[in-house]
Design a protein around this motif. Structure first.
Motif, PDB file in Angstrom:
ATOM      1  N   VAL A   1       0.841  -1.192   0.000  1.00 45.15           N
ATOM      2  CA  VAL A   1       0.000   0.000   0.000  1.00 45.15           C
ATOM      3  C   VAL A   1       0.875   1.239   0.000  1.00 45.15           C
ATOM      4  O   VAL A   1       1.900   1.298   0.681  1.00 45.15           O
ATOM      5  CB  VAL A   1      -0.964  -0.006   1.206  1.00 45.15           C
ATOM      6  CG1 VAL A   1      -0.203  -0.085   2.521  1.00 45.15           C
ATOM      7  CG2 VAL A   1      -1.859   1.210   1.193  1.00 45.15           C
TER       8      VAL A   1
ATOM      9  N   SER B   1      -3.469   3.817  -1.339  1.00 46.98           N
ATOM     10  CA  SER B   1      -3.682   3.323  -2.699  1.00 46.98           C
ATOM     11  C   SER B   1      -4.383   1.977  -2.718  1.00 46.98           C
ATOM     12  O   SER B   1      -4.959   1.582  -3.720  1.00 46.98           O
ATOM     13  CB  SER B   1      -2.337   3.190  -3.418  1.00 46.98           C
ATOM     14  OG  SER B   1      -1.522   2.238  -2.757  1.00 46.98           O
ATOM     15  N   ALA B   2      -4.304   1.251  -1.630  1.00 48.58           N
ATOM     16  CA  ALA B   2      -4.786  -0.125  -1.615  1.00 48.58           C
ATOM     17  C   ALA B   2      -6.301  -0.203  -1.695  1.00 48.58           C
ATOM     18  O   ALA B   2      -7.007   0.515  -0.994  1.00 48.58           O
ATOM     19  CB  ALA B   2      -4.310  -0.840  -0.356  1.00 48.58           C
ATOM     20  N   ARG B   3      -6.765  -1.096  -2.545  1.00 40.41           N
ATOM     21  CA  ARG B   3      -8.200  -1.338  -2.609  1.00 40.41           C
ATOM     22  C   ARG B   3      -8.678  -2.060  -1.355  1.00 40.41           C
ATOM     23  O   ARG B   3      -9.864  -2.051  -1.046  1.00 40.41           O
ATOM     24  CB  ARG B   3      -8.531  -2.165  -3.850  1.00 40.41           C
ATOM     25  CG  ARG B   3      -8.404  -1.373  -5.140  1.00 40.41           C
ATOM     26  CD  ARG B   3      -8.762  -2.214  -6.326  1.00 40.41           C
ATOM     27  NE  ARG B   3      -7.792  -3.282  -6.532  1.00 40.41           N
ATOM     28  CZ  ARG B   3      -7.915  -4.209  -7.463  1.00 40.41           C
ATOM     29  NH1 ARG B   3      -8.954  -4.230  -8.249  1.00 40.41           N
ATOM     30  NH2 ARG B   3      -6.985  -5.139  -7.605  1.00 40.41           N
ATOM     31  N   THR B   4      -7.716  -2.679  -0.637  1.00 35.89           N
ATOM     32  CA  THR B   4      -8.041  -3.402   0.588  1.00 35.89           C
ATOM     33  C   THR B   4      -7.680  -2.580   1.807  1.00 35.89           C
ATOM     34  O   THR B   4      -7.225  -3.099   2.816  1.00 35.89           O
ATOM     35  CB  THR B   4      -7.282  -4.738   0.625  1.00 35.89           C
ATOM     36  OG1 THR B   4      -5.873  -4.476   0.453  1.00 35.89           O
ATOM     37  CG2 THR B   4      -7.766  -5.676  -0.446  1.00 35.89           C
TER      38      THR B   4
ATOM     39  N   ASN C   1     -13.395   4.249   5.164  1.00 35.30           N
ATOM     40  CA  ASN C   1     -12.983   3.079   4.376  1.00 35.30           C
ATOM     41  C   ASN C   1     -13.537   3.101   2.949  1.00 35.30           C
ATOM     42  O   ASN C   1     -13.129   2.282   2.125  1.00 35.30           O
ATOM     43  CB  ASN C   1     -13.394   1.793   5.085  1.00 35.30           C
ATOM     44  CG  ASN C   1     -12.506   1.497   6.284  1.00 35.30           C
ATOM     45  OD1 ASN C   1     -11.419   2.065   6.438  1.00 35.30           O
ATOM     46  ND2 ASN C   1     -12.966   0.615   7.160  1.00 35.30           N
TER      47      ASN C   1
ATOM     48  N   ASN D   1     -10.821   5.399   1.411  1.00 35.28           N
ATOM     49  CA  ASN D   1      -9.460   4.889   1.660  1.00 35.28           C
ATOM     50  C   ASN D   1      -8.576   5.949   2.314  1.00 35.28           C
ATOM     51  O   ASN D   1      -7.408   6.132   1.929  1.00 35.28           O
ATOM     52  CB  ASN D   1      -8.802   4.418   0.352  1.00 35.28           C
ATOM     53  CG  ASN D   1      -9.396   3.135  -0.156  1.00 35.28           C
ATOM     54  OD1 ASN D   1     -10.309   2.576   0.438  1.00 35.28           O
ATOM     55  ND2 ASN D   1      -8.904   2.666  -1.296  1.00 35.28           N
TER      56      ASN D   1
END
Length: 122
Positions: free
Chosen positions: A2, A25-28, A74, A77
Motif C-alpha cells: 500500500v 492506494s490499496a483497494r483493501t 474506508n 481509503n
C-alpha cells in the motif's frame, strides 16, 4: 503493498487547528490498522494515534488526548488526524502508517507515508 500519501500540514499559531489526511492506494484499505506518528528534530519517532480496521477502536498518546482525534473513511481509503488546541511542542513531521495487526509500536507498521511538517508557533 500500500502507498500512503499525506497532506494537510502547515504552520499555525498555538491554539489553532489542522487536519491531516492520509490517502491509501490499496483497494483493501479496510484490512489495515492505521496509525499516526510524529518526529521532532533530535527526537525519536513517537506514536500519536491508532485506529482499528473498522474504526471502532482508537488509541492516542497521553500528550494529545482530548486534543487530537483519529478517524477513517474506508470508502475513501483515507485516515484523518484532526488536531485542535495545538501547542508549540506539537511541532514535528507527522507520518501515517499501515499495519497488519493492531499495535501502538512503530515497529509494527509495515508501510509509511512521506510525512508532512506541522509547525506551531507561540
Amino acid at each position: 503493498q500500500v502507498q500512503l500519501e499525506v497532506s494537510g500540514g502547515g504552520s499555525v499559531q498555538a491554539g489553532g487547528s489542522l487536519r491531516l489526511s492520509c490517502a491509501a492506494s490499496a483497494r483493501t484499505f479496510s484490512v489495515y490498522v492505521m496509525g499516526w506518528f510524529r518526529q521532532a528534530p533530535g527526537k525519536e519517532r513517537e506514536f500519536v494515534a491508532a485506529i482499528s480496521r473498522s474504526g471502532i477502536t482508537t488509541d492516542s498518546a497521553d500528550s494529545v488526548k482530548g486534543r487530537f482525534t483519529i478517524s477513517r473513511d474506508n470508502v475513501k481509503n483515507t485516515v484523518y488526524l484532526q488536531m485542535n488546541s495545538l501547542k508549540p511542542e506539537d511541532t514535528a513531521i507527522y507520518y501515517c502508517a499501515a499495519a497488519q495487526s493492531y499495535t501502538l509500536s512503530r515497529r509494527g507498521y509495515d508501510y509509511w507515508g512521506q510525512g508532512t511538517q506541522v509547525t506551531v508557533s507561540s
